[in-house]
Design an enzyme around this catalytic site. Structure first.
Site, PDB file in Angstrom:
ATOM      1  N   PHE A  40     -10.245   0.021  -0.204  1.00  0.00           N
ATOM      2  CA  PHE A  40      -9.635  -0.847   0.840  1.00  0.00           C
ATOM      3  C   PHE A  40     -10.426  -2.214   0.533  1.00  0.00           C
ATOM      4  CE2 PHE A  40      -9.658  -2.894   5.049  1.00  0.00           C
ATOM      5  CZ  PHE A  40      -8.300  -2.576   5.433  1.00  0.00           C
ATOM      6  N   ASP A  87       0.838  -1.214   0.112  1.00  0.00           N
ATOM      7  CA  ASP A  87       0.071  -0.139   0.098  1.00  0.00           C
ATOM      8  C   ASP A  87       0.846   1.233   0.023  1.00  0.00           C
ATOM      9  OD1 ASP A  87      -2.464   1.325   0.270  1.00  0.00           O
ATOM     10  OD2 ASP A  87      -2.483   1.333   2.260  1.00  0.00           O
TER      11      ASP A  87
HETATM   12  P1  IMP Z   1       1.703  -0.345   3.780  1.00  0.00           P
HETATM   13  O1  IMP Z   1       2.914  -0.510   4.707  1.00  0.00           O
HETATM   14  O2  IMP Z   1       1.084   0.805   3.872  1.00  0.00           O
HETATM   15  O3  IMP Z   1       2.110  -0.930   2.265  1.00  0.00           O
HETATM   16  O4  IMP Z   1       0.877  -1.768   4.271  1.00  0.00           O
HETATM   17  C1  IMP Z   1       0.685  -2.930   4.168  1.00  0.00           C
HETATM   18  C2  IMP Z   1      -0.091  -3.420   5.215  1.00  0.00           C
HETATM   19  O5  IMP Z   1      -1.297  -3.023   5.323  1.00  0.00           O
HETATM   20  C3  IMP Z   1      -0.591  -4.674   4.460  1.00  0.00           C
HETATM   21  O6  IMP Z   1       0.120  -5.828   4.660  1.00  0.00           O
HETATM   22  C4  IMP Z   1      -1.794  -5.141   4.935  1.00  0.00           C
HETATM   23  O7  IMP Z   1      -1.976  -5.499   6.199  1.00  0.00           O
HETATM   24  C5  IMP Z   1      -2.444  -3.498   5.110  1.00  0.00           C
HETATM   25  N1  IMP Z   1      -3.418  -2.871   4.053  1.00  0.00           N
HETATM   26  C6  IMP Z   1      -3.080  -2.093   3.271  1.00  0.00           C
HETATM   27  N2  IMP Z   1      -4.171  -2.010   2.300  1.00  0.00           N
HETATM   28  C7  IMP Z   1      -4.938  -2.892   2.633  1.00  0.00           C
HETATM   29  C8  IMP Z   1      -6.407  -3.166   2.260  1.00  0.00           C
HETATM   30  O8  IMP Z   1      -6.921  -2.617   1.242  1.00  0.00           O
HETATM   31  N3  IMP Z   1      -6.883  -4.154   2.872  1.00  0.00           N
HETATM   32  C9  IMP Z   1      -6.658  -4.813   3.919  1.00  0.00           C
HETATM   33  N4  IMP Z   1      -5.208  -4.587   4.531  1.00  0.00           N
HETATM   34  C10 IMP Z   1      -4.362  -3.677   3.829  1.00  0.00           C
END
Ligand code: IMP
Length: 178
Positions: free
Chosen positions: A151, A102
């Site tokens: 999401f 994300d």
């Molecule tokens: P980042 O550090 O922002 O890249 O987020 C990574 C983590 O956020 C992922 O491993 C997920 O656990 C959570 N995450 C990000 N987007 C989503 C989503 O759309 N649905 C569920 N979990 C999410």
């Protein structure tokens, strides 16, 4: 369809086909080597279980758990190791397996942390990528699907720890997120 689901973004069949493709690609690219896949708990467990069954070269597993969103849909930006690896990764060909990239903060932290442990190589494989949301630069080597900025839940991904067991990737009805 689950009553809380507004729409299915990726069906079971679409995911199955793509995961087969990823497994084949990894098997070809690492031909003659052994790999260590590191699953990031808990979200990546379903994807990892399917992915490794499509890999034909010798494959070892380990797991890490890191703090992520907690009880909402926005990242706090802070990453904390809740469970570390069982063994050293020095000299191993490592592939980090994630459910979704994300902002990229989690993987940026993880790649820096794991690179410092001297693996022979380090790559990233994610089921989903939300490129629009990226705030830090991470080099993702294997992507199942690029998805829009919505999401999503299912196939390991949760909202407040729910819906991980849905066999597809879905968007929930707006009232569920409220
Ligand atoms: P980042 O550090 O922002 O890249 O987020 C990574 C983590 O956020 C992922 O491993 C997920 O656990 C959570 N995450 C990000 N987007 C989503 C989503 O759309 N649905 C569920 N979990 C999410």
């Amino acid at each position: 369809m689950h009553p809380d689901v507004q729409k299915i973004m990726l069906s079971e069949e679409e995911i199955k086909d793509r995961v087969q493709g990823l497994g084949k690609q990894i098997s070809e690219e690492y031909q003659g080597e052994e790999i260590l896949v590191i699953g990031i708990l808990k979200g990546a467990m379903i994807f990892l279980a399917d992915l490794v069954r499509n890999i034909s070269i010798p494959t070892y597993f380990d797991f890490m758990a890191v703090s992520s969103y907690g009880a909402g849909t926005e990242s706090s930006g802070a990453v904390r190791i809740l469970k570390d690896l069982d063994k050293s990764i020095e000299g191993r060909h490592v592939i980090i397996v994630e459910d979704i990239v994300d902002t990229g903060l989690t993987l940026k932290y993880l790649t820096e942390n794991l690179q410092a442990r001297n693996p022979a190589s380090l790559k990233i494989c994610t089921l989903l990528d939300k490129p629009e949301r990226r705030t830090v630069n991470v080099n993702v080597n294997y992507v199942g699907f690029s998805v829009p900025n919505e999401f999503v839940v299912g196939f390991g991904l949760d909202f407040n720890e729910r819906y991980r067991n849905l066999p597809y990737i879905a968007v929930l009805k707006p009232e569920i997120y409220e």
